[in-house]
Motif scaffolding. Sequence first.
Motif, PDB file in Angstrom:
ATOM      1  N   MET A   1       0.854  -1.178   0.000  1.00  0.00           N
ATOM      2  CA  MET A   1       0.000   0.000   0.000  1.00  0.00           C
ATOM      3  C   MET A   1       0.894   1.233   0.000  1.00  0.00           C
ATOM      4  O   MET A   1       1.804   1.343   0.822  1.00  0.00           O
ATOM      5  CB  MET A   1      -0.887  -0.029   1.250  1.00  0.00           C
ATOM      6  N   ASN A   2       0.613   2.151  -0.918  1.00  0.00           N
ATOM      7  CA  ASN A   2       1.427   3.359  -0.968  1.00  0.00           C
ATOM      8  C   ASN A   2       0.977   4.341   0.131  1.00  0.00           C
ATOM      9  O   ASN A   2      -0.066   4.160   0.762  1.00  0.00           O
ATOM     10  CB  ASN A   2       1.397   4.009  -2.369  1.00  0.00           C
ATOM     11  N   GLU A   3       1.757   5.364   0.332  1.00  0.00           N
ATOM     12  CA  GLU A   3       1.518   6.304   1.429  1.00  0.00           C
ATOM     13  C   GLU A   3       0.182   7.042   1.292  1.00  0.00           C
ATOM     14  O   GLU A   3      -0.536   7.240   2.265  1.00  0.00           O
ATOM     15  CB  GLU A   3       2.668   7.304   1.533  1.00  0.00           C
ATOM     16  N   THR A   4      -0.167   7.420   0.066  1.00  0.00           N
ATOM     17  CA  THR A   4      -1.433   8.129  -0.161  1.00  0.00           C
ATOM     18  C   THR A   4      -2.618   7.241   0.211  1.00  0.00           C
ATOM     19  O   THR A   4      -3.546   7.675   0.898  1.00  0.00           O
ATOM     20  CB  THR A   4      -1.538   8.594  -1.625  1.00  0.00           C
ATOM     21  N   ASP A   5      -2.586   5.984  -0.235  1.00  0.00           N
ATOM     22  CA  ASP A   5      -3.667   5.050   0.102  1.00  0.00           C
ATOM     23  C   ASP A   5      -3.743   4.814   1.611  1.00  0.00           C
ATOM     24  O   ASP A   5      -4.833   4.727   2.184  1.00  0.00           O
ATOM     25  CB  ASP A   5      -3.476   3.712  -0.622  1.00  0.00           C
ATOM     26  N   PHE A   6      -2.577   4.708   2.243  1.00  0.00           N
ATOM     27  CA  PHE A   6      -2.544   4.502   3.695  1.00  0.00           C
ATOM     28  C   PHE A   6      -3.169   5.695   4.419  1.00  0.00           C
ATOM     29  O   PHE A   6      -3.963   5.533   5.344  1.00  0.00           O
ATOM     30  CB  PHE A   6      -1.110   4.273   4.172  1.00  0.00           C
ATOM     31  N   LEU A   7      -2.824   6.901   4.006  1.00  0.00           N
ATOM     32  CA  LEU A   7      -3.370   8.102   4.646  1.00  0.00           C
ATOM     33  C   LEU A   7      -4.878   8.214   4.421  1.00  0.00           C
ATOM     34  O   LEU A   7      -5.613   8.640   5.321  1.00  0.00           O
ATOM     35  CB  LEU A   7      -2.648   9.351   4.148  1.00  0.00           C
ATOM     36  N   GLN A   8      -5.346   7.816   3.242  1.00  0.00           N
ATOM     37  CA  GLN A   8      -6.791   7.812   2.988  1.00  0.00           C
ATOM     38  C   GLN A   8      -7.499   6.793   3.880  1.00  0.00           C
ATOM     39  O   GLN A   8      -8.577   7.068   4.405  1.00  0.00           O
ATOM     40  CB  GLN A   8      -7.082   7.540   1.514  1.00  0.00           C
ATOM     41  N   LEU A   9      -6.890   5.645   4.048  1.00  0.00           N
ATOM     42  CA  LEU A   9      -7.451   4.607   4.921  1.00  0.00           C
ATOM     43  C   LEU A   9      -7.496   5.105   6.366  1.00  0.00           C
ATOM     44  O   LEU A   9      -8.522   4.993   7.049  1.00  0.00           O
ATOM     45  CB  LEU A   9      -6.608   3.332   4.820  1.00  0.00           C
ATOM     46  N   ARG A  85      -3.868   4.174  15.479  1.00  0.00           N
ATOM     47  CA  ARG A  85      -2.788   3.366  14.907  1.00  0.00           C
ATOM     48  C   ARG A  85      -3.389   2.356  13.944  1.00  0.00           C
ATOM     49  O   ARG A  85      -4.091   1.436  14.350  1.00  0.00           O
ATOM     50  CB  ARG A  85      -2.012   2.641  16.007  1.00  0.00           C
ATOM     51  N   VAL A  86      -3.127   2.549  12.664  1.00  0.00           N
ATOM     52  CA  VAL A  86      -3.667   1.689  11.608  1.00  0.00           C
ATOM     53  C   VAL A  86      -2.696   0.545  11.355  1.00  0.00           C
ATOM     54  O   VAL A  86      -1.485   0.731  11.342  1.00  0.00           O
ATOM     55  CB  VAL A  86      -3.898   2.498  10.308  1.00  0.00           C
ATOM     56  N   ASP A  87      -3.276  -0.640  11.129  1.00  0.00           N
ATOM     57  CA  ASP A  87      -2.491  -1.837  10.827  1.00  0.00           C
ATOM     58  C   ASP A  87      -3.108  -2.502   9.598  1.00  0.00           C
ATOM     59  O   ASP A  87      -4.295  -2.850   9.607  1.00  0.00           O
ATOM     60  CB  ASP A  87      -2.514  -2.787  12.016  1.00  0.00           C
ATOM     61  N   VAL A  88      -2.314  -2.659   8.550  1.00  0.00           N
ATOM     62  CA  VAL A  88      -2.801  -3.307   7.337  1.00  0.00           C
ATOM     63  C   VAL A  88      -2.125  -4.652   7.104  1.00  0.00           C
ATOM     64  O   VAL A  88      -2.246  -5.232   6.026  1.00  0.00           O
ATOM     65  CB  VAL A  88      -2.620  -2.381   6.101  1.00  0.00           C
ATOM     66  N   SER A  89      -1.463  -5.178   8.118  1.00  0.00           N
ATOM     67  CA  SER A  89      -0.709  -6.417   7.941  1.00  0.00           C
ATOM     68  C   SER A  89      -1.567  -7.669   8.122  1.00  0.00           C
ATOM     69  O   SER A  89      -1.152  -8.755   7.735  1.00  0.00           O
ATOM     70  CB  SER A  89       0.476  -6.461   8.916  1.00  0.00           C
ATOM     71  N   LEU A  92      -7.753  -8.357   7.845  1.00  0.00           N
ATOM     72  CA  LEU A  92      -8.577  -7.163   7.658  1.00  0.00           C
ATOM     73  C   LEU A  92      -7.792  -5.950   8.145  1.00  0.00           C
ATOM     74  O   LEU A  92      -7.063  -6.045   9.135  1.00  0.00           O
ATOM     75  CB  LEU A  92      -9.863  -7.256   8.486  1.00  0.00           C
ATOM     76  N   PRO A  93      -7.952  -4.804   7.499  1.00  0.00           N
ATOM     77  CA  PRO A  93      -7.304  -3.604   8.041  1.00  0.00           C
ATOM     78  C   PRO A  93      -7.956  -3.244   9.375  1.00  0.00           C
ATOM     79  O   PRO A  93      -9.163  -3.424   9.568  1.00  0.00           O
ATOM     80  CB  PRO A  93      -7.566  -2.536   6.983  1.00  0.00           C
ATOM     81  N   SER A  94      -7.135  -2.761  10.296  1.00  0.00           N
ATOM     82  CA  SER A  94      -7.652  -2.439  11.626  1.00  0.00           C
ATOM     83  C   SER A  94      -7.054  -1.131  12.114  1.00  0.00           C
ATOM     84  O   SER A  94      -6.090  -0.615  11.550  1.00  0.00           O
ATOM     85  CB  SER A  94      -7.347  -3.563  12.608  1.00  0.00           C
ATOM     86  N   CYS A  95      -7.664  -0.634  13.182  1.00  0.00           N
ATOM     87  CA  CYS A  95      -7.198   0.615  13.772  1.00  0.00           C
ATOM     88  C   CYS A  95      -7.427   0.551  15.280  1.00  0.00           C
ATOM     89  O   CYS A  95      -8.538   0.268  15.733  1.00  0.00           O
ATOM     90  CB  CYS A  95      -7.950   1.793  13.163  1.00  0.00           C
ATOM     91  N   LYS A  96      -6.375   0.813  16.020  1.00  0.00           N
ATOM     92  CA  LYS A  96      -6.470   0.927  17.480  1.00  0.00           C
ATOM     93  C   LYS A  96      -6.537   2.397  17.840  1.00  0.00           C
ATOM     94  O   LYS A  96      -5.936   3.236  17.161  1.00  0.00           O
ATOM     95  CB  LYS A  96      -5.250   0.306  18.162  1.00  0.00           C
ATOM     96  N   ALA A  97      -7.246   2.693  18.932  1.00  0.00           N
ATOM     97  CA  ALA A  97      -7.340   4.076  19.381  1.00  0.00           C
ATOM     98  C   ALA A  97      -7.632   4.094  20.874  1.00  0.00           C
ATOM     99  O   ALA A  97      -8.385   3.255  21.381  1.00  0.00           O
ATOM    100  CB  ALA A  97      -8.438   4.819  18.628  1.00  0.00           C
ATOM    101  N   SER A 129     -11.682  -3.676  13.459  1.00  0.00           N
ATOM    102  CA  SER A 129     -11.298  -4.201  12.147  1.00  0.00           C
ATOM    103  C   SER A 129     -12.416  -3.861  11.182  1.00  0.00           C
ATOM    104  O   SER A 129     -13.596  -3.937  11.534  1.00  0.00           O
ATOM    105  CB  SER A 129     -11.100  -5.717  12.208  1.00  0.00           C
ATOM    106  N   TYR A 130     -12.028  -3.494   9.977  1.00  0.00           N
ATOM    107  CA  TYR A 130     -12.972  -2.929   9.013  1.00  0.00           C
ATOM    108  C   TYR A 130     -13.099  -3.782   7.765  1.00  0.00           C
ATOM    109  O   TYR A 130     -12.156  -4.461   7.359  1.00  0.00           O
ATOM    110  CB  TYR A 130     -12.505  -1.524   8.599  1.00  0.00           C
ATOM    111  N   GLN A 131     -14.289  -3.667   7.161  1.00  0.00           N
ATOM    112  CA  GLN A 131     -14.545  -4.285   5.866  1.00  0.00           C
ATOM    113  C   GLN A 131     -15.230  -3.244   4.987  1.00  0.00           C
ATOM    114  O   GLN A 131     -16.068  -2.477   5.470  1.00  0.00           O
ATOM    115  CB  GLN A 131     -15.444  -5.503   6.037  1.00  0.00           C
ATOM    116  N   ARG A 132     -14.861  -3.226   3.723  1.00  0.00           N
ATOM    117  CA  ARG A 132     -15.473  -2.276   2.789  1.00  0.00           C
ATOM    118  C   ARG A 132     -16.805  -2.860   2.323  1.00  0.00           C
ATOM    119  O   ARG A 132     -16.856  -3.949   1.759  1.00  0.00           O
ATOM    120  CB  ARG A 132     -14.540  -2.029   1.615  1.00  0.00           C
TER     121      ARG A 132
END
Length: 172
Positions: A1-9, A85-89, A92-97, A129-132
Amino acid sequence: MNETDFLQLESSFRASYYAYAEGLDRKNWQKVRRCFADELYLDYGPAVDPTVSPDKPKDADEWVSRLRHNIGGFDLTHHVITNFRVDVSGELPSCKAYMVADHIIFPDASMPVAGPEDVITVIGEYTNSYQRIGGKWKILKSRLEVFGSKGNLDLFARAMERVANTEVSAAL
């Protein structure tokens, strides 16, 4: 994933957390509901909902109803969600907060001033964890780890009682 896509996510996930917090604090249950997939996996611990198993899907409408029952009776809630904190590894992509949430029942509703006995503060961390779905990121899995709380824990029971009493009055 490029930086722009990561920032959008990351921006999408932040917006999801913000919508969730605003929905809770404004008692806009439809806004809260829109944050979730129709079925989701939850781990908020037995204190929030003893009927939930993190391994079995829960109907999102039932979950939002449980949230309304648990906190809808407070005069005021204020959820602050930060340190995303986003994790795409993973699968599913996830985010902790981090989360700090004040829950208040005012002694006099006409004067919104609270003393220490009128507030319960919960401190913890969400992992979503998110799903589109339909072009939007929806929460498919949500976990709340409570680090601690301070204040009057009995307020949760009072708030739930207030919701139950309102439902009874509305049914009459």
